[in-house]
Design an enzyme around this catalytic site. Structure first.
Site, PDB file in Angstrom:
ATOM      1  N   TYR A   1       0.821  -1.215   0.000  1.00  0.00           N
ATOM      2  CA  TYR A   1       0.000   0.000   0.000  1.00  0.00           C
ATOM      3  C   TYR A   1       0.854   1.263   0.000  1.00  0.00           C
ATOM      4  CZ  TYR A   1      -4.708  -1.859   0.631  1.00  0.00           C
ATOM      5  OH  TYR A   1      -5.919  -2.465   0.444  1.00  0.00           O
TER       6      TYR A   1
ATOM      7  N   ASP B   1      -2.733 -17.939   0.406  1.00  0.00           N
ATOM      8  CA  ASP B   1      -3.739 -18.496  -0.524  1.00  0.00           C
ATOM      9  C   ASP B   1      -4.432 -19.692   0.123  1.00  0.00           C
ATOM     10  OD1 ASP B   1      -1.328 -19.895  -0.639  1.00  0.00           O
ATOM     11  OD2 ASP B   1      -1.504 -20.391  -2.768  1.00  0.00           O
TER      12      ASP B   1
ATOM     13  N   ASP C   1      -6.400  -7.128   3.555  1.00  0.00           N
ATOM     14  CA  ASP C   1      -7.527  -6.497   2.866  1.00  0.00           C
ATOM     15  C   ASP C   1      -8.421  -7.587   2.261  1.00  0.00           C
ATOM     16  OD1 ASP C   1      -9.049  -4.367   1.782  1.00  0.00           O
ATOM     17  OD2 ASP C   1      -8.024  -4.620  -0.139  1.00  0.00           O
TER      18      ASP C   1
ATOM     19  N   ASP D   1     -12.218  -9.252   3.869  1.00  0.00           N
ATOM     20  CA  ASP D   1     -13.486  -9.232   3.133  1.00  0.00           C
ATOM     21  C   ASP D   1     -14.073 -10.634   3.066  1.00  0.00           C
ATOM     22  OD1 ASP D   1     -13.501  -6.512   2.585  1.00  0.00           O
ATOM     23  OD2 ASP D   1     -14.014  -6.803   0.470  1.00  0.00           O
TER      24      ASP D   1
ATOM     25  N   LYS E   1       3.205 -15.244   2.080  1.00  0.00           N
ATOM     26  CA  LYS E   1       3.586 -16.187   1.039  1.00  0.00           C
ATOM     27  C   LYS E   1       5.108 -16.316   1.032  1.00  0.00           C
ATOM     28  CE  LYS E   1       1.545 -16.859  -2.890  1.00  0.00           C
ATOM     29  NZ  LYS E   1       1.200 -18.306  -2.866  1.00  0.00           N
TER      30      LYS E   1
HETATM   31  C1  IPM Z   1     -10.538  -1.448   3.517  1.00  0.00           C
HETATM   32  C2  IPM Z   1     -10.756  -0.784   2.191  1.00  0.00           C
HETATM   33  C3  IPM Z   1      -9.614   0.202   1.947  1.00  0.00           C
HETATM   34  C4  IPM Z   1      -8.354  -0.602   1.803  1.00  0.00           C
HETATM   35  C5  IPM Z   1      -9.826   1.153   0.771  1.00  0.00           C
HETATM   36  C6  IPM Z   1     -11.118   1.918   0.883  1.00  0.00           C
HETATM   37  C7  IPM Z   1      -8.670   2.097   0.607  1.00  0.00           C
HETATM   38  O1  IPM Z   1     -10.878  -1.719   1.194  1.00  0.00           O
HETATM   39  O2  IPM Z   1     -10.448  -0.734   4.532  1.00  0.00           O
HETATM   40  O3  IPM Z   1     -10.474  -2.680   3.554  1.00  0.00           O
HETATM   41  O4  IPM Z   1      -8.030  -1.090   0.716  1.00  0.00           O
HETATM   42  O5  IPM Z   1      -7.651  -0.750   2.807  1.00  0.00           O
HETATM   43 MG    MG Z   2     -10.949  -3.738   1.888  1.00  0.00          MG
END
Ligand code: IPM
Ligand code: MG
Length: 367
Positions: free
Chosen positions: A142, A224, A248, A252, A192
């Site tokens: 990032y 993975d 990230d 999710d 990884k």
């Molecule tokens: C998260 C989001 C952020 C990230 C974006 C909005 C920059 O996806 O907080 O998971 O990628 O970290």
């Molecule tokens: Mg995210």
């Protein structure tokens, strides 16, 4: 002594709507529990860009550095898709994370009993799930340099760099081990190391820090495989430690195990300030959901639970955090559902503010 301070940054899309419900909850704790906060509000993301031409004004950044906790709604929206990368709404959030040095991002994935059927996975795979992802938040790909789009011969090349120093890995690891000690003393680190040098170093440093926590059962997994295992049998995990980008993705994935992104809070913590509280920003995991913004349909629970995390991690109010989390659980058990949580027959969705009111009702009932 003055009250602890909170800076609210509602942001874009559904951010302002869900944050309005958090404000009600903050008011409830003041009225009914005599826990007072000095609350201020400012702009972030697209709304800040509209007002100031930047997704985070320097004054807002300075305020965020001073308060005891920042509560953020969400940033982004299609209106801002064509903006230059440097002023995109997300840059505001990333600047907050970087300049506040919030290296430890806690993302719980907890499946409420009442919602176990909402998961796309079988109920027995997710029922009772309660795991915590610790995502390193200030480094890795990032932020690594070099980055950019460059000319190379007769074409362009896009470059990002995965970069981790030992101390960056170490502090993230330490926060994950500390958390594991307060939970079930089980930590799985994901990278990884089979392909990436940064992953080799990550594994080495995590192992070294782990030696200071002999009670914690430490394991390592390629990220993975970790994604696959999360979907196969998530209850094998308790605390997962991973880097910025894998975190990230994995968070999710873990979030969706619980049925809805509308449920999940997060805490981003940094080093302790002079008053002993960690630098901290709390935000829901969900985004700005522009498709439903302004319609009163959004689920405020993730944002409300983010405030519960603030009570726990910034304000030493663990019992009150429990009270708020139990209130949310009760509301769900009572069958109150925003539109994202439909699926059962004959259930009419409540609005964002009705959900907030229901949580207040459950808080009242807890007294
Ligand atoms: C998260 C989001 C952020 C990230 C974006 C909005 C920059 O996806 O907080 O998971 O990628 O970290
Ligand atoms: Mg995210």
């Amino acid at each position: 002594m003055s009250n602890p301070s909170i800076l609210i940054l509602p942001g874009d899309g559904i951010g302002p709507e869900v944050m309005a419900e958090v404000r009600k909850i903050i008011g409830w704790f003041g009225d009914k529990r005599d826990i007072q906060f000095d609350v201020s509000e400012d702009l972030v993301g697209g709304s800040a860009y509209d007002a100031h031409g930047t997704p985070l004004h320097d004054d807002t950044m300075a305020k965020a550095q001073e308060v005891d906790a920042v509560l953020l709604g969400a940033v982004g929206g299609p209106k801002y898709d064509d903006l230059d990368f440097s002023v995109k709404p997300e840059r505001g959030l990333l600047r907050l994370r970087k300049e506040m040095d919030l290296y430890s991002n806690l993302r719980p994935a907890q499946c409420f009993d009442a919602l176990a059927d909402f998961s796309s996975l079988k109920t027995d795979v997710v029922a009772g799930l309660d795991i915590m992802i610790v995502r390193e938040l200030t480094s890795g790909v990032y932020f690594g340099e070099p980055r950019g789009i460059f000319e190379e011969g007769n074409e362009r090349v896009g470059i990002n760099t995965q970069r981790y120093t030992e101390s960056e890995i170490e502090r993230a690891a330490r926060s994950a081990f500390e958390l594991a000690m307060r939970r079930n003393k089980k930590l799985c680190s994901m990278e990884k190391a089979n392909v990436m040098e940064s992953g080799i170093l990550w594994r080495e440093v995590v192992t070294r820090v782990g030696a200071e926590y002999p009670e914690v059962e430490l394991s390592h997994m390629y990220a993975d495989n970790g994604a696959m295992q999360l979907v196969r049998w998530p209850k094998q995990f308790d605390v997962i430690l991973t880097d910025n980008l894998f975190g990230d993705l994995l968070s999710d994935c873990a979030a969706m195990l619980t049925g809805s992104l509308g449920m999940l809070p997060s805490a981003s913590l940094g080093a302790p300030m002079a008053n002993g509280r960690p630098k901290a920003l709390y935000e829901p995991v969900h985004g700005s959901a522009p498709d439903i913004a302004g319609q009163g349909k959004a689920n405020p629970i993730a944002c409300i639970l983010s405030f519960a995390m603030a009570l726990r991690y910034s304000f030493d109010q663990g019992a009150e955090a429990d009270r708020l989390e139990k209130a949310v659980e009760k509301v769900l058990a009572d069958g109150v559902r925003t539109a994202d949580l439909l699926g059962e027959e004959g259930v009419t969705p409540v609005s964002t503010s009705e959900m907030g009111d229901a949580v207040i009702g459950a808080l009242d009932a807890s007294l």
